[in-house]
Scaffold this motif. Structure first.
Motif, PDB file in Angstrom:
ATOM      1  N   ALA A  50      53.494  14.242  43.105  1.00 31.20           N
ATOM      2  CA  ALA A  50      54.090  15.371  43.810  1.00 31.20           C
ATOM      3  C   ALA A  50      54.189  15.079  45.306  1.00 31.20           C
ATOM      4  CB  ALA A  50      53.270  16.634  43.566  1.00 31.20           C
ATOM      5  N   LEU A  51      53.137  14.520  45.879  1.00 30.92           N
ATOM      6  CA  LEU A  51      53.153  14.222  47.316  1.00 30.92           C
ATOM      7  C   LEU A  51      54.173  13.133  47.631  1.00 30.92           C
ATOM      8  CD1 LEU A  51      49.381  14.312  48.327  1.00 30.92           C
ATOM      9  CD2 LEU A  51      51.108  16.086  48.596  1.00 30.92           C
ATOM     10  N   VAL A  52      54.194  12.083  46.789  1.00 30.57           N
ATOM     11  CA  VAL A  52      55.138  10.990  47.032  1.00 30.57           C
ATOM     12  C   VAL A  52      56.575  11.488  46.840  1.00 30.57           C
ATOM     13  CG1 VAL A  52      55.928   8.735  46.232  1.00 30.57           C
ATOM     14  CG2 VAL A  52      53.493   9.196  46.423  1.00 30.57           C
ATOM     15  N   ASP A  53      56.783  12.401  45.886  1.00 31.73           N
ATOM     16  CA  ASP A  53      58.122  12.951  45.670  1.00 31.73           C
ATOM     17  C   ASP A  53      58.583  13.798  46.848  1.00 31.73           C
ATOM     18  OD1 ASP A  53      58.664  11.750  43.304  1.00 31.73           O
ATOM     19  OD2 ASP A  53      58.045  13.413  42.047  1.00 31.73           O
ATOM     20  N   GLY A  54      57.656  14.161  47.733  1.00 28.88           N
ATOM     21  CA  GLY A  54      58.067  14.864  48.944  1.00 28.88           C
ATOM     22  C   GLY A  54      57.530  16.275  49.089  1.00 28.88           C
ATOM     23  N   CYS A  55      56.534  16.642  48.291  1.00 29.03           N
ATOM     24  CA  CYS A  55      55.978  17.991  48.396  1.00 29.03           C
ATOM     25  C   CYS A  55      55.065  18.107  49.609  1.00 29.03           C
ATOM     26  CB  CYS A  55      55.131  18.317  47.165  1.00 29.03           C
ATOM     27  SG  CYS A  55      56.059  18.642  45.685  1.00 29.03           S
ATOM     28  N   SER A  56      55.131  19.277  50.264  1.00 27.15           N
ATOM     29  CA  SER A  56      54.047  19.632  51.177  1.00 27.15           C
ATOM     30  C   SER A  56      52.927  20.177  50.294  1.00 27.15           C
ATOM     31  CB  SER A  56      54.515  20.694  52.155  1.00 27.15           C
ATOM     32  OG  SER A  56      54.878  21.852  51.441  1.00 27.15           O
ATOM     33  N   LEU A  57      51.760  20.450  50.880  1.00 26.36           N
ATOM     34  CA  LEU A  57      50.658  20.971  50.056  1.00 26.36           C
ATOM     35  C   LEU A  57      51.062  22.282  49.395  1.00 26.36           C
ATOM     36  CD1 LEU A  57      47.412  20.212  52.063  1.00 26.36           C
ATOM     37  CD2 LEU A  57      48.265  19.112  50.000  1.00 26.36           C
ATOM     38  N   TRP A  58      51.748  23.132  50.151  1.00 24.18           N
ATOM     39  CA  TRP A  58      52.166  24.411  49.607  1.00 24.18           C
ATOM     40  C   TRP A  58      53.179  24.231  48.476  1.00 24.18           C
ATOM     41  CZ3 TRP A  58      51.567  29.005  48.140  1.00 24.18           C
ATOM     42  CH2 TRP A  58      52.655  29.829  47.862  1.00 24.18           C
ATOM     43  N   GLN A  59      54.137  23.291  48.680  1.00 22.93           N
ATOM     44  CA  GLN A  59      55.136  23.063  47.623  1.00 22.93           C
ATOM     45  C   GLN A  59      54.488  22.478  46.374  1.00 22.93           C
ATOM     46  OE1 GLN A  59      57.707  20.701  50.112  1.00 22.93           O
ATOM     47  NE2 GLN A  59      59.368  22.189  49.906  1.00 22.93           N
ATOM     48  N   ARG A  60      53.430  21.676  46.572  1.00 20.95           N
ATOM     49  CA  ARG A  60      52.758  21.118  45.405  1.00 20.95           C
ATOM     50  C   ARG A  60      52.089  22.230  44.602  1.00 20.95           C
ATOM     51  NH1 ARG A  60      48.210  16.450  45.735  1.00 20.95           N
ATOM     52  NH2 ARG A  60      46.947  18.074  46.683  1.00 20.95           N
ATOM     53  N   ILE A  61      51.518  23.216  45.308  1.00 19.39           N
ATOM     54  CA  ILE A  61      50.920  24.348  44.605  1.00 19.39           C
ATOM     55  C   ILE A  61      51.995  25.094  43.821  1.00 19.39           C
ATOM     56  CG2 ILE A  61      49.870  26.623  44.948  1.00 19.39           C
ATOM     57  CD1 ILE A  61      48.351  25.351  47.342  1.00 19.39           C
ATOM     58  N   ARG A  62      53.116  25.355  44.496  1.00 19.16           N
ATOM     59  CA  ARG A  62      54.165  26.184  43.899  1.00 19.16           C
ATOM     60  C   ARG A  62      54.865  25.487  42.730  1.00 19.16           C
ATOM     61  NH1 ARG A  62      58.421  28.110  42.908  1.00 19.16           N
ATOM     62  NH2 ARG A  62      60.303  28.796  43.953  1.00 19.16           N
ATOM     63  N   TYR A  63      55.215  24.216  42.901  1.00 20.04           N
ATOM     64  CA  TYR A  63      56.049  23.551  41.894  1.00 20.04           C
ATOM     65  C   TYR A  63      55.250  22.776  40.847  1.00 20.04           C
ATOM     66  CZ  TYR A  63      60.000  24.535  44.945  1.00 20.04           C
ATOM     67  OH  TYR A  63      60.938  25.161  45.700  1.00 20.04           O
ATOM     68  N   VAL A  64      54.031  22.396  41.170  1.00 21.00           N
ATOM     69  CA  VAL A  64      53.290  21.541  40.231  1.00 21.00           C
ATOM     70  C   VAL A  64      52.016  22.217  39.726  1.00 21.00           C
ATOM     71  CG1 VAL A  64      52.167  19.307  39.908  1.00 21.00           C
ATOM     72  CG2 VAL A  64      54.257  19.468  41.264  1.00 21.00           C
ATOM     73  N   ILE A  65      51.157  22.676  40.663  1.00 21.71           N
ATOM     74  CA  ILE A  65      49.859  23.189  40.213  1.00 21.71           C
ATOM     75  C   ILE A  65      50.014  24.496  39.436  1.00 21.71           C
ATOM     76  CG2 ILE A  65      47.602  24.020  40.963  1.00 21.71           C
ATOM     77  CD1 ILE A  65      47.724  22.054  43.255  1.00 21.71           C
TER      78      ILE A  65
END
Lengths: 365, 325
Positions: free
Chosen positions: B214-229
């Protein structure tokens, strides 16, 4: 894009994940990080990706220092052993996800995803969820996802290790081909030396966090800089014998119990005079001498067949010489059996010598 | 699916295949034995009490009739509930209590703590979560006493003396002033830890590669929570929501201790308790109270069914990996 790692170090407390790693990757080059598990290759890769912050050292993309740049601003694509496809998204959604985060316009997203999907041969799977795909298909999607964002650097973390042997061969060739066509600078982490040898332009061998060697595959094979590299690269592995190299009448000879062979001067000069050195010789540089003994060259040694392992094209036989054992690849037609006496010719033009204390090569350093 | 993979469990097929009733009896006995203890508990401590409650609710039994002079009144108690002037406000109280506690604390705060404490160093996160378990570990009476002292009237009260007083807010008795805030907070501080534990373990069991990808794909921490976690912990979220809705509906312990239903904080389960077992007038209306409780049971069962259907819990259940007994 060029990549440069300068004295890159990652330390957790007293434990070094990677230590003073120096690697320079040319634009468009394919570099493999090779080593056994726990050697620091993945740690190094994750520092390049921006997941780990280096304890010391510098990461440069081109001229730019990247140490503090977050992963999302590095424009790298990454492919994982576990594929890491988001299970709640379809193949299409997985492919466009990095572009969505980069705010690529929706139309362009679709076009690029379609284009990459066609290239990867997964165009017909766009509406499936990852759980409905085979391992090979998932790995193609994962590769596609890394490519849609048009990265400047591709990182592979053992991408083929979960695939079955046959698929691994075809994917290996495919990734290599793709990388050459697209010309994207790539770092490929693997513990499989065959993968590294076949795919990479240059191989960085790591052990215990340290860089053991960094050179093209043929050099790694023919001119191993350390005992570890010599033993790790090559299958079946290189044979090692503890010998003493002595000089008499202007001739060098390597000796140990049951073995006495002549050594060419350019190979043995730096090994001479030491009480003990390690002689390394690859199985393909040993051959069986047929016929009655007597009157042959002074690189032939007598031994006894200890184990025979049929490999199909060759037989791998373990020959006992004195108290040492060496592996030899022989023609299965010879029909060798356990206990047969054999004579081995050592191709000493290819012999390696190492200092058993420092494990460094006595030839190439 | 299950039947085709494990034909032995189907008694008819089993009988045909093995030709003996004894075999199929034995193959059915294993599962029954396994389910026995839990089945016994459910029957003894839920099923039978519910039947008794429903029976009570059809009588006018109270402390004035005693156990001798009561009579069957059919659905009279339910009619009374329908026309009772308190029914509407108390139902509204109950909904307010459940929805606000659930969303703000049991799910909301639980999720926030889980996310925060998994994004800081492991030891810090662990300590942080341990602190949040304290309200749950404290005996209810002690715990509610703490809240009472927080809210207490001038010249006492932590709010008056230390928190709001210094800011120039006029001292008051906070419990009657803001009864709902205290009811919801006191329940929520306990309830949040349940979701916190479930969500934390769910987040920590997301494979590391997804988090890195998720981080390598370009997520910020918040986007990782929203789209992945969040999508990946969907099931734990639904489970906690369902479980906590149902348990909040029937809980009244903290409210009883904190306000005893005063200041308009009477909820349905507390109402049933007051009517049947504990009220000022001393006339314990067992029949009417049972009817109130029965309504709660029916609401609970209906909500459970709706949740299970709506959230498709059956998709959660995996085929067991071990062979049938």
């Amino acid at each position: 894009m060029k990549l440069k790692l300068e004295n890159l170090t990652k330390r957790w407390g007293a434990v070094y994940g990677a230590r003073d790693v120096n690697i320079e990757v040319k634009d468009g080059e394919f570099v493999a990080l090779l080593g056994p598990s726990g050697c620091g290759k993945t740690t190094t890769l994750l520092m390049v990706a921006g997941i780990y912050k280096p304890t010391a050292g510098v990461i440069r993309f081109g001229e730019r220092v990247m140490n503090r740049v977050p992963p999302k601003n590095r424009n790298v694509g990454m492919v994982f052993q576990s594929y890491a496809l988001y299970p709640h998204m379809t193949v299409f959604e997985n492919l466009v996800f990095p572009m969505k985060l980069k705010r690529v316009p929706a139309k362009e997203r679709r076009e690029r995803a379609q284009q990459v999907a066609e290239m990867m041969g997964i165009g017909h799977l766009m509406d499936r969820k990852p759980g409905q795909l085979s391992g090979g298909q998932q790995q193609r999607v994962a590769l596609g996802r890394a490519l849609t964002k048009q990265p400047e650097l591709l990182l592979f973390d053992e991408p083929l290790s979960n695939l079955d042997a046959r698929l691994r061969l075809s994917m290996r060739a495919e990734i290599k081909r793709l990388q050459v066509n697209l010309g994207i600078t790539s770092i490929y982490v693997t513990h499989d030396q065959v993968e590294a040898m076949t795919m990479a332009d240059r191989i960085a061998v790591m052990r215990d966090g340290l860089l053991e060697a960094y050179c093209p595959p043929d050099e790694l094979y023919d001119r191993p800089a350390t005992l570890f590299v010599a033993g790790f690269v090559g299958n079946p592995p290189m044979n090692f014998l503890d010998v003493e190299v002595t000089q008499a009448n202007g001739e060098l000879r390597a000796r140990c119990l049951g073995l006495d062979v002549a050594v060419p001067a350019e190979r043995g000069a730096r090994a001479a005079g030491k009480p003990k050195v390690t002689l390394g010789i690859r199985p393909e540089d040993l051959s069986i001498v047929l016929g009655e003994p007597g009157g042959e060259a002074d690189t032939v040694v007598a031994g006894e067949v200890y184990v025979v392992e049929p490999l199909g094209r060759d037989d791998l036989i373990d020959v006992q010489i004195g108290q040492s054992h060496v592996n030899v690849l022989v023609n299965p037609g010879l029909g060798l059996r356990l206990g047969d006496p054999v004579r081995l010719k050592f191709n000493m033009e290819k012999a390696q010598f190492f200092d058993p204390e420092t494990e460094q090569s006595l030839l190439w350093r | 699916m299950a039947m085709t993979q494990r034909p032995v469990r189907d008694p008819v097929t089993a009988q045909r295949a093995q030709g003996s009733f004894g075999d199929s009896f034995r193959s059915a006995l294993g599962p029954l034995l396994f389910m026995g203890p839990a089945g016994f508990l459910v029957v003894a401590f839920f099923f039978i009490p519910v039947v008794i409650i429903i029976a009570f609710s059809l009588t006018d039994m109270s402390s004035s009739t005693g156990f001798q002079n009561w009579a069957w009144v059919q659905l009279e108690n339910y009619r009374k509930i329908l026309v009772h002037p308190s029914s509407g406000p108390i139902l509204w109280n109950t909904i307010k209590y459940v929805v606000l506690t659930l969303s703000l604390f049991n799910v909301g705060m639980g999720l926030v703590i889980a996310l925060l404490s998994t994004h800081v160093p492991r030891r810090t996160g662990f300590l942080f979560r341990a602190l949040w378990l304290l309200p749950r570990l404290t005996p209810s009476v002690v715990y509610v006493m703490v809240w009472k002292y927080i809210a207490a009237d001038a010249p006492y009260g932590i709010l008056n003396q230390h928190l709001l007083g210094p800011l120039g807010v006029k001292a008051t008795n906070w419990l009657p002033a803001q009864p709902w805030a205290f009811v919801i907070a006191s329940n929520g501080f306990i309830g949040a830890s349940f979701g916190m534990i479930i969500f934390t373990s769910a987040i920590e069991s997301i494979p590391r590669d997804y988090m890195i990808a998720a981080l390598v794909d370009g997520c910020s921490l918040w986007q990782r929570i929203r789209y992945v976690i969040l999508p990946m912990i969907r099931w734990p979220l639904l489970f906690v929501t369902t479980y906590q809705t149902l348990s909040l509906f029937t809980s009244f312990e903290q409210i009883l201790l904190l306000t005893d239903g005063q200041f308009g904080t009477e909820v349905w389960s507390l109402w049933a308790y007051h009517r049947a077992l504990n009220n000022y007038w001393g006339n314990f209306q067992w029949g009417f109270g049972s009817a109130l409780a029965a309504v709660l049971v029916v609401i609970g069962i209906l909500m459970a069914i709706v949740y299970m259907r709506y959230f498709r819990f059956n998709e959660l259940v995996q085929e067991p990996r071990i062979e049938a007994l």
